[in-house]
Design a protein around this motif. Structure first.
Motif, PDB file in Angstrom:
ATOM      1  N   SER A 105      28.896   1.100  11.151  1.00 54.20           N
ATOM      2  CA  SER A 105      27.722   1.975  11.208  1.00 54.20           C
ATOM      3  C   SER A 105      27.375   2.679   9.898  1.00 54.20           C
ATOM      4  CB  SER A 105      27.913   3.035  12.300  1.00 54.20           C
ATOM      5  OG  SER A 105      29.013   3.880  11.973  1.00 54.20           O
ATOM      6  N   ASP A 106      28.312   2.761   8.963  1.00 56.21           N
ATOM      7  CA  ASP A 106      28.068   3.507   7.724  1.00 56.21           C
ATOM      8  C   ASP A 106      28.347   2.616   6.510  1.00 56.21           C
ATOM      9  OD1 ASP A 106      27.871   5.223   5.561  1.00 56.21           O
ATOM     10  OD2 ASP A 106      29.339   6.667   6.328  1.00 56.21           O
ATOM     11  N   ARG A 108      28.421   3.230   3.541  1.00 60.10           N
ATOM     12  CA  ARG A 108      29.126   3.936   2.466  1.00 60.10           C
ATOM     13  C   ARG A 108      30.613   4.104   2.781  1.00 60.10           C
ATOM     14  NH1 ARG A 108      24.610   6.534   3.825  1.00 60.10           N
ATOM     15  NH2 ARG A 108      25.844   7.999   5.018  1.00 60.10           N
ATOM     16  N   SER A 109      31.048   3.634   3.951  1.00 63.15           N
ATOM     17  CA  SER A 109      32.438   3.838   4.370  1.00 63.15           C
ATOM     18  C   SER A 109      33.308   2.629   4.023  1.00 63.15           C
ATOM     19  CB  SER A 109      32.501   4.104   5.876  1.00 63.15           C
ATOM     20  OG  SER A 109      32.206   2.913   6.584  1.00 63.15           O
ATOM     21  N   THR A 116      33.146  -0.624  -0.108  1.00 66.26           N
ATOM     22  CA  THR A 116      32.113  -0.265   0.854  1.00 66.26           C
ATOM     23  C   THR A 116      31.100  -1.405   0.902  1.00 66.26           C
ATOM     24  OG1 THR A 116      30.602   0.755  -0.732  1.00 66.26           O
ATOM     25  CG2 THR A 116      32.322   2.188   0.207  1.00 66.26           C
TER      26      THR A 116
END
Length: 191
Positions: A105-106, A108-109, A116
């Motif tokens: 979902s992210d 940037r993670s 990432t």
């Protein structure tokens, strides 16, 4: 002056359900058979002035089996999955369900400790943008993840679009353009 880069997905190295993150296994028997079956359609791409591949064994083997004699490009390596390397998505989901949810979902993670999604897409896009532009034809054999990242970058699509691109073994897609200005080029079957 423009550059045309045809991306070729490496032949399979395992059954789709058994695919592993950062899978560096060589072509399996089914992958070798797939290459033989479609080689007549892909061999003409070897006429490209620049021939590249991901450094993975199956990308190299696919390019060599097609007669490309490709040069390995570190920037075309698969997505760095850190501690998830060698595991399937199912295995990771059982062990770290919250981390998988965050990763999906992210962009940037990097709960796995690797790259990432944004860094991965940027690395592949940076490779595209640094190819010589002089009305040159190029071909690159790469892992499906790399091709998805290249498409997201080239189309300036939101990172979430990455999850909506299905790249099958030995499929091709052509990007045409200049650094930072890419177009998707769909061609008729005869090339």
């Amino acid at each position: 002056m423009t550059l045309r880069v045809t991306l070729v997905a490496a032949a399979r190295g395992s059954l789709r359900q058994a695919e592993r993150f950062d899978d560096d296994r060589p072509l399996d028997a089914a992958g070798r058979d797939e290459v033989r079956f479609v080689a007549h359609a892909l061999v003409p791409l070897g006429a490209a002035e620049l021939r590249y591949c991901s450094p993975t064994p199956r990308s190299r083997a696919t390019g060599n089996a097609l007669g490309f004699g490709p040069m390995a490009q570190p920037a075309l390596r698969d997505w760095d999955m850190g501690r998830w390397r060698g595991m399937t998505l199912g295995e990771v989901t059982v062990r770290e369900p919250a981390a998988v949810d965050l990763w999906l979902s992210d962009p940037r993670s990097a709960p796995h400790g690797g790259e990432t999604m944004l860094d991965f897409i940027g690395r592949v896009g940076g490779w595209l943008d640094t190819r010589p532009v002089d009305d040159i034809l190029a071909v690159a054999v790469a892992e499906p993840a790399v091709i998805r990242a290249a498409l997201v970058y080239a189309l300036n699509a939101p990172p979430s679009a990455y999850w909506n691109v299905d790249v099958r073994p030995l499929s091709t897609i052509t990007l045409s353009g200049l650094p930072g200005r890419w177009s998707l080029c769909l061609e008729a079957g005869g090339r």
